[in-house]
Design an enzyme around this catalytic site. Structure first.
Site, PDB file in Angstrom:
ATOM      1  N   TYR A 218     -10.796   0.333  10.886  1.00  0.00           N
ATOM      2  CA  TYR A 218     -12.045   0.752  10.230  1.00  0.00           C
ATOM      3  C   TYR A 218     -12.473  -0.208   9.127  1.00  0.00           C
ATOM      4  CZ  TYR A 218      -8.274   3.011   7.556  1.00  0.00           C
ATOM      5  OH  TYR A 218      -7.099   3.258   6.893  1.00  0.00           O
ATOM      6  N   LYS A 219     -11.686  -1.264   8.901  1.00  0.00           N
ATOM      7  CA  LYS A 219     -12.074  -2.236   7.869  1.00  0.00           C
ATOM      8  C   LYS A 219     -12.896  -3.342   8.536  1.00  0.00           C
ATOM      9  CE  LYS A 219      -7.785  -1.317   5.314  1.00  0.00           C
ATOM     10  NZ  LYS A 219      -8.271  -0.474   4.234  1.00  0.00           N
TER      11      LYS A 219
ATOM     12  N   ASP B  47       2.129  -5.368   8.318  1.00  0.00           N
ATOM     13  CA  ASP B  47       0.939  -4.533   8.191  1.00  0.00           C
ATOM     14  C   ASP B  47      -0.264  -5.484   8.137  1.00  0.00           C
ATOM     15  OD1 ASP B  47      -1.267  -3.117   7.160  1.00  0.00           O
ATOM     16  OD2 ASP B  47       0.013  -1.683   6.108  1.00  0.00           O
TER      17      ASP B  47
ATOM     18  N   ARG C 266     -12.464  -4.393  -6.824  1.00  0.00           N
ATOM     19  CA  ARG C 266     -12.156  -5.174  -5.637  1.00  0.00           C
ATOM     20  C   ARG C 266     -13.448  -5.476  -4.885  1.00  0.00           C
ATOM     21  NH1 ARG C 266      -8.122  -2.782  -1.098  1.00  0.00           N
ATOM     22  NH2 ARG C 266      -9.991  -1.572  -0.718  1.00  0.00           N
TER      23      ARG C 266
ATOM     24  N   PHE D 101       0.846  -1.198   0.000  1.00  0.00           N
ATOM     25  CA  PHE D 101       0.000   0.000   0.000  1.00  0.00           C
ATOM     26  C   PHE D 101       0.887   1.255   0.000  1.00  0.00           C
ATOM     27  CE2 PHE D 101      -2.856   3.090   2.051  1.00  0.00           C
ATOM     28  CZ  PHE D 101      -3.991   2.914   1.287  1.00  0.00           C
TER      29      PHE D 101
HETATM   30  C1  LIG Z   1      -2.294  -2.091   3.734  1.00  0.00           C
HETATM   31  C2  LIG Z   1      -2.722  -0.744   4.226  1.00  0.00           C
HETATM   32  N1  LIG Z   1      -1.909  -0.036   5.039  1.00  0.00           N
HETATM   33  C3  LIG Z   1      -2.281   1.183   5.505  1.00  0.00           C
HETATM   34  C4  LIG Z   1      -3.508   1.736   5.151  1.00  0.00           C
HETATM   35  C5  LIG Z   1      -3.995   3.077   5.596  1.00  0.00           C
HETATM   36  O1  LIG Z   1      -3.333   3.758   6.554  1.00  0.00           O
HETATM   37  P1  LIG Z   1      -4.120   4.916   7.356  1.00  0.00           P
HETATM   38  O2  LIG Z   1      -5.103   4.225   8.265  1.00  0.00           O
HETATM   39  O3  LIG Z   1      -3.085   5.656   8.058  1.00  0.00           O
HETATM   40  O4  LIG Z   1      -4.850   5.747   6.352  1.00  0.00           O
HETATM   41  C6  LIG Z   1      -4.358   1.020   4.311  1.00  0.00           C
HETATM   42  C7  LIG Z   1      -5.665   1.617   3.938  1.00  0.00           C
HETATM   43  O5  LIG Z   1      -6.466   1.118   3.221  1.00  0.00           O
HETATM   44  C8  LIG Z   1      -3.964  -0.239   3.840  1.00  0.00           C
HETATM   45  O6  LIG Z   1      -4.766  -0.924   3.020  1.00  0.00           O
END
Ligand SMILES: Cc1ncc(COP(=O)(O)O)c(C=O)c1O
Length: 423
Positions: free
Chosen positions: A251-252, A226, A398, A149
């Site tokens: 939030y997912k 991550d 997706r 990401f």
């Molecule tokens: C793999 C991954 N890392 C990080 C993030 C987002 O980071 P943040 O919560 O700081 O916006 C996402 C957001 O979709 C993600 O898919």
């Protein structure tokens, strides 16, 4: 001007244009899967979304639970209005670690004292990646992959520039993900840190976390996972797998709501060794001593920087309770059934569409990437019809399938709408 912070003035609900021509074979198959689904009842616990036919984006922003409405209202009247600042002493101060422990137990396979809820994923990635490279002085290389990401890649670029380190990129197969062999070829005695996503945000590929963690340790480096697309959908066993550091969003699949704070896991064995760089008063050993110099708190609290986002921690409590009740193994089983069904429907009915996610269930997270040159247009039109997947450039649609809030009929109707729009 539309007020997106209240429900009074929002655009009216999406039109619920049910796809009329769903073939009976597909409708019956989806209905049979819904009847046999032991978790089907959980779907009714989510707040209704007017005019929605299919929500296929639970891996971007999870749906709110109806219970969250009451929780937020009673928070305003109770701990906030009635107790005011006294609430900091009556529970709020401990919320980051108390909720972190719950999250660790329910979704991460983490014993207490190693998980904290704070900041955003991006900020925690920075704090922990910086701390990790500083904990391996003399090693000049950070290993990462080009398919991760953007925020992960961007944060590492910043740290490499700040610390004069080299970024060594793995270029994995974009429709799969990083393999143990690729990691073994990239790490060495010069490597300080490896940062990877457990579930790839585009393909949905599940990296072999235990094997890769071992390879990184054999090279003497630290691993940072991550977990944004795993937490709450793919069972994790961070303690047993010897993971050093992990970060993820809530939030997912944890349904914490827009901008809910992230979480970080730091293995107990590293907590005396690793020092994060954003030294704030709330992560100090005694925040109210107001002393001249920073001395970090012991344990996982040292990862906190500023005032904990207490309101943002409320909705995820309801989802964690649900996941706890259902159990991660059952959540995973349903996730696999949903993604498998989505792949079957795509194969059977979506002519010209390619499945760009692993077909091997063991290597597949809770979303499926479909590929077609018209998907940018199709996704925009689908949203207007009440079918909500995600578009990912250059031409990916997706399909994110949040196990507790998604039905098989919803998947069938959503993908049938996509077929209509392609035609
Ligand atoms: C793999 C991954 N890392 C990080 C993030 C987002 O980071 P943040 O919560 O700081 O916006 C996402 C957001 O979709 C993600 O898919």
């Amino acid at each position: 001007m539309t007020d997106f912070f209240s429900s009074a003035d929002l655009p009216s609900g999406l039109p619920a244009d049910l796809p009329a021509d769903l073939p009976s074979g597909l409708r019956e198959r989806a209905a049979a899967l819904d009847v046999a689904d032991p978790l089907a009842g959980y779907r009714d616990l989510f707040a209704p979304s007017e005019g929605l036919i299919a929500y296929l984006d639970g891996n971007s922003l999870g749906r709110p639970l109806a219970a969250t409405r009451e929780r937020l209202a009673s928070f305003v009247d109770g701990p906030w209005a009635a107790r005011l600042i006294r609430s900091w002493d009556e529970g709020w101060m401990d919320a980051p670690t108390e909720l972190g422990d719950t999250l660790g137990r329910v979704a991460l396979g983490a014993a207490p004292g190693q998980t904290v809820v704070a900041d955003s994923t991006t900020v925690l990635l920075y704090k922990l990646a910086r701390a990790a490279v500083d904990a391996r002085p003399g090693r000049r290389v950070i290993v990462a992959d080009t398919e991760n990401f953007p925020t992960d890649r961007f944060v590492l670029q910043g740290i490499a520039a700040e610390r004069g380190l080299e970024l060594r990129w793995i270029t994995p197969d974009a429709e799969a993900g990083v393999t143990p062999e690729e990691v073994a070829a990239a790490v060495g005695r010069d490597t300080a840190l490896v940062l990877l996503s457990h579930v790839a945000y585009k393909s949905g590929y599940i990296a072999d976390l235990p094997a890769i963690t071992r390879i990184v340790h054999d090279a003497g480096a630290l691993i940072l996972w991550d977990l944004c697309h795993s937490a709450g959908s793919v069972p994790l066993d961070l303690d047993a797998d010897g993971v050093d550091i992990a970060v993820g969003c809530t939030y997912k699949y944890l349904n914490g709501g827009p901008g809910s704070p992230a979480f970080a896991y730091l293995a107990a064995g590293l907590q005396d060794e690793v020092r994060q760089p954003v030294q704030g008063w709330m992560g100090a050993v005694d925040p109210f001593a107001m002393g001249p110099d920073y001395e970090p708190a012991t344990g996982i609290r040292q990862l906190i920087s500023g005032t904990p986002p207490v309101i943002g921690m409320l909705p995820m409590r309801d989802m964690l309770a649900l996941i706890d009740e259902a159990g991660m193994p059952a959540v995973r089983e349903k996730s696999l059934a949903l993604t498998g069904f989505a792949i079957d429907v795509a194969d059977e009915y979506l002519a010209g569409v390619r499945v760009a996610s692993p077909r091997d269930p063991e290597r597949r997270g809770s979303h499926v990437m479909l590929d077609h040159p018209d998907f940018k247009r199709v996704v925009a039109e689908a949203w207007a019809r009440g079918v909500v997947p995600d578009f990912r450039p250059p031409q990916g649609l997706r399909v994110g399938l949040s196990p507790l809030s998604t039905s098989f009929t919803e998947v069938a109707e959503g993908l049938w709408t996509i077929r209509d729009l392609l035609a």
